[in-house]
Design a protein around this motif. Structure first.
Motif, PDB file in Angstrom:
ATOM      1  N   PRO A   2      94.425  88.338  82.506  1.00 59.24           N
ATOM      2  CA  PRO A   2      95.043  89.610  82.869  1.00 59.24           C
ATOM      3  C   PRO A   2      96.546  89.462  82.898  1.00 59.24           C
ATOM      4  N   SER A   3      97.211  90.538  83.237  1.00 55.77           N
ATOM      5  CA  SER A   3      98.668  90.479  83.343  1.00 55.77           C
ATOM      6  C   SER A   3      99.055  89.437  84.370  1.00 55.77           C
ATOM      7  N   GLY A   4      99.968  88.537  83.992  1.00 54.42           N
ATOM      8  CA  GLY A   4     100.386  87.495  84.913  1.00 54.42           C
ATOM      9  C   GLY A   4      99.513  86.269  84.853  1.00 54.42           C
ATOM     10  N   GLU A   5      98.475  86.234  84.006  1.00 52.10           N
ATOM     11  CA  GLU A   5      97.593  85.071  83.900  1.00 52.10           C
ATOM     12  C   GLU A   5      98.381  83.860  83.467  1.00 52.10           C
ATOM     13  N   ARG A   7      81.278  77.124  91.010  1.00 54.27           N
ATOM     14  CA  ARG A   7      80.312  78.025  90.381  1.00 54.27           C
ATOM     15  C   ARG A   7      80.905  79.412  90.098  1.00 54.27           C
ATOM     16  N   ALA A   8      81.515  79.993  91.128  1.00 52.76           N
ATOM     17  CA  ALA A   8      81.956  81.384  91.030  1.00 52.76           C
ATOM     18  C   ALA A   8      83.431  81.526  90.668  1.00 52.76           C
ATOM     19  N   GLY A   9      84.207  80.500  90.916  1.00 56.08           N
ATOM     20  CA  GLY A   9      85.632  80.579  90.615  1.00 56.08           C
ATOM     21  C   GLY A   9      86.496  80.173  91.791  1.00 56.08           C
ATOM     22  N   ARG A  10      87.727  79.808  91.484  1.00 53.19           N
ATOM     23  CA  ARG A  10      88.656  79.372  92.528  1.00 53.19           C
ATOM     24  C   ARG A  10      89.110  80.549  93.404  1.00 53.19           C
ATOM     25  N   ARG A  11      89.371  81.688  92.763  1.00 50.30           N
ATOM     26  CA  ARG A  11      89.894  82.838  93.512  1.00 50.30           C
ATOM     27  C   ARG A  11      88.935  83.339  94.589  1.00 50.30           C
ATOM     28  N   PRO A  12      87.663  83.632  94.276  1.00 50.09           N
ATOM     29  CA  PRO A  12      86.776  84.116  95.354  1.00 50.09           C
ATOM     30  C   PRO A  12      86.608  83.111  96.481  1.00 50.09           C
ATOM     31  N   GLY A  57      90.334  71.926  98.362  1.00 48.17           N
ATOM     32  CA  GLY A  57      89.791  71.594  97.053  1.00 48.17           C
ATOM     33  C   GLY A  57      90.011  72.682  96.021  1.00 48.17           C
ATOM     34  N   PRO A  58      89.571  73.913  96.271  1.00 49.04           N
ATOM     35  CA  PRO A  58      89.800  74.990  95.307  1.00 49.04           C
ATOM     36  C   PRO A  58      91.272  75.253  95.011  1.00 49.04           C
ATOM     37  N   THR A  59      92.124  75.177  96.054  1.00 50.68           N
ATOM     38  CA  THR A  59      93.550  75.436  95.830  1.00 50.68           C
ATOM     39  C   THR A  59      94.181  74.359  94.960  1.00 50.68           C
ATOM     40  N   THR A  60      93.870  73.095  95.238  1.00 50.34           N
ATOM     41  CA  THR A  60      94.419  72.000  94.422  1.00 50.34           C
ATOM     42  C   THR A  60      93.907  72.087  92.995  1.00 50.34           C
ATOM     43  N   ALA A  61      92.607  72.358  92.833  1.00 51.38           N
ATOM     44  CA  ALA A  61      92.038  72.517  91.493  1.00 51.38           C
ATOM     45  C   ALA A  61      92.733  73.663  90.760  1.00 51.38           C
ATOM     46  N   TYR A  62      92.969  74.754  91.474  1.00 51.45           N
ATOM     47  CA  TYR A  62      93.620  75.915  90.864  1.00 51.45           C
ATOM     48  C   TYR A  62      95.014  75.562  90.343  1.00 51.45           C
ATOM     49  N   LEU A  63      95.808  74.911  91.184  1.00 49.03           N
ATOM     50  CA  LEU A  63      97.179  74.558  90.796  1.00 49.03           C
ATOM     51  C   LEU A  63      97.195  73.637  89.595  1.00 49.03           C
ATOM     52  N   GLU A 104      92.136  83.959  87.499  1.00 46.24           N
ATOM     53  CA  GLU A 104      91.129  82.908  87.637  1.00 46.24           C
ATOM     54  C   GLU A 104      91.400  81.777  86.646  1.00 46.24           C
ATOM     55  N   THR A 105      91.096  80.533  87.044  1.00 50.40           N
ATOM     56  CA  THR A 105      91.317  79.382  86.152  1.00 50.40           C
ATOM     57  C   THR A 105      90.044  78.616  85.815  1.00 50.40           C
TER      58      THR A 105
END
Length: 445
Positions: free
Chosen positions: A11-14, A90-95, A144-150, A221-222
């Motif tokens: 999306p915009s900003g991805e 499974r569902a994503g870092r954002r949720p 964990g999700p935040t570090t994975a996301y970054l 989402e990443t």
């Protein structure tokens, strides 16, 4: 990983293949910062919270009960890590990040608004303990999700700097909490701070929750984003990936245990300075403000260096210097008990000691397969925190009391730093420009 046709279109900003956008970094790290602010603020006001919810004829007993409740927040962190961390895979870092942030918001409101023991009796400490357990669960699933996301949203050449926002955001949170404490201690009487001043610090964190939720809902989402990995993960099952990563996870657990002790003993310095060294509250809070502020700069510097010279040297050499400096600095602090030692000495230790962990965070994230990265990282982080974070401040307070020696924190820090250094020496190099050849020959996932 999903097939190309199943991937989420940016999306915009991805974040694109060129790397992490500023908006994505801001959204992830501000949410992380707000969560850690809510969590660590408790330790800065342990004395006042002890008076409010755990009154006792013994000042030391009241403090210990308060610190034990602080430690209760670590019991549920591994559970939150497994539940929310695996959910992020499974569902994503954002949720996953939105879920953990929402739970933390509920807990911080409860902490700030619960009446004292004097008002509602034994119900007060029970409610506080339940709120701390909820905080622990939510924060266990945050890291964990935040570090994975970054890491996943950054370009390969900027991963170190991107992931350094994780430890830096924790330092920012701790600095903000200590700064609020400093302002409150300067503008309120001791009686007012004891009665309601500490609640202001918690409610300030609660006031930022709508902003944090808004930021996280807007994050791209990443999980299904194509990755340019330093280490290519084989297409094998989760259990096999975990087995293949056992050595890395073991080393990571030891290093996280070391870093956890160092972090929470450092955050205890406000209470230590007041209770053990008997310095005034303004200087005690200023000690933590300065140390954490310096730690922010050091975390970013460590990530920047890790992108240029590799992960291993930035882990090992600063950790060795920190080991050599710990005892002399604490000896200076205990003997002088002045602002130069508390601000300058502990500030220098924070500068050197914060550099290695940015390199470690990105190295661990790079070494884990993407399909287990969020859950595995979160789990070993939470286990280390639960065992060593929840007991660090209690252990230091107890050691100081039973030995009568104000240098007890230095002994604990020396042991933690030395053990962490040994594990860092054994960590593999995972920087993209340096790891490819060794990975091909060893077959490491």
């Amino acid at each position: 990983m999903a097939a190309a046709s199943d991937r989420v279109h940016p999306p915009s900003g991805e974040a694109t293949d060129e790397g992490l956008t500023f908006g994505a970094v801001l959204g992830a790290t501000i949410g992380n910062m707000l969560e850690f602010y809510d969590f660590v603020t408790y330790s800065f006001f342990a004395t006042q919270i002890g008076h409010a919810f755990f009154p006792s004829k013994s000042e030391f007993a009241s403090l210990l009960l308060s610190l034990a409740t602080f430690g209760a927040g670590f019991v549920t962190r591994p559970i939150g890590a497994v539940v929310i961390g695996s959910y992020s895979d499974r569902a994503g870092r954002r949720p996953a990040m939105i879920l953990s942030f929402s739970m933390m918001g509920i807990a911080i409101l409860v902490l700030g608004l619960t009446p004292s023991y004097e008002a509602i009796g034994v119900a007060a400490p029970i409610i506080i303990i339940l709120a701390r357990l909820t905080q622990g669960f939510s924060l266990g699933g945050e890291v964990g999700p935040t570090t994975a996301y970054l890491m996943e949203a950054a370009s390969a050449r900027h991963r170190g700097l991107a992931v350094s926002f994780q430890p830096a955001s924790q330092q920012i949170a701790a600095t903000a909490g200590a700064l609020v404490g400093e302002i409150l201690s300067l503008t309120m009487t001791s009686a007012a701070l004891d009665t309601y001043g500490w609640r202001i610090a918690f409610l300030l964190g609660a006031a930022t929750l709508p902003f944090g939720l808004w930021l996280r809902r807007a994050l791209p989402e990443t999980l299904h984003r194509a990755e340019t990995p330093a280490i290519t993960a084989a297409n094998v099952g989760t259990a096999k990936k975990l087995r293949s990563s056992t050595r890395l996870l073991g080393l990571g657990l030891v290093i996280l245990a070391s870093g956890t002790i160092i972090t929470y003993v450092t955050q205890y310095m406000t209470t230590y300075a007041q209770h053990t060294l008997h310095v005034g509250a303004p200087l005690a809070f200023a000690t933590t403000v300065v140390s954490n502020a310096i730690g922010i700069v050091a975390a970013f510097f460590g990530g920047w260096l890790a992108d240029r010279v590799g992960r291993w040297p930035i882990m090992v050499w600063p950790q060795l210097v920190a080991l050599l400096l710990t005892y002399p600095i604490f000896l200076w602090v205990v003997e002088s008990r002045n602002s130069a030692a508390l601000l300058g000495g502990l500030g220098l230790l924070a500068l050197i000691g914060s550099i290695p962990y940015s390199a470690f965070y990105v190295g661990l994230a790079e070494g884990l397969p993407k399909s287990i990265r969020g859950g595995a990282f979160a789990t070993i982080y939470a286990v280390a925190i639960a065992i060593f974070g929840g007991t660090a401040q209690l252990a230091v307070a107890w050691l100081t009391e039973v030995t009568g020696n104000a240098l007890a924190p230095a002994w604990y820090l020396l042991l933690a730093t030395a053990v962490g250094l040994c594990a860092m020496i054994l960590m593999p190099e995972t920087a993209p420009s340096k790891a490819t050849a060794s990975v091909k020959t060893s077959g490491t996932v």
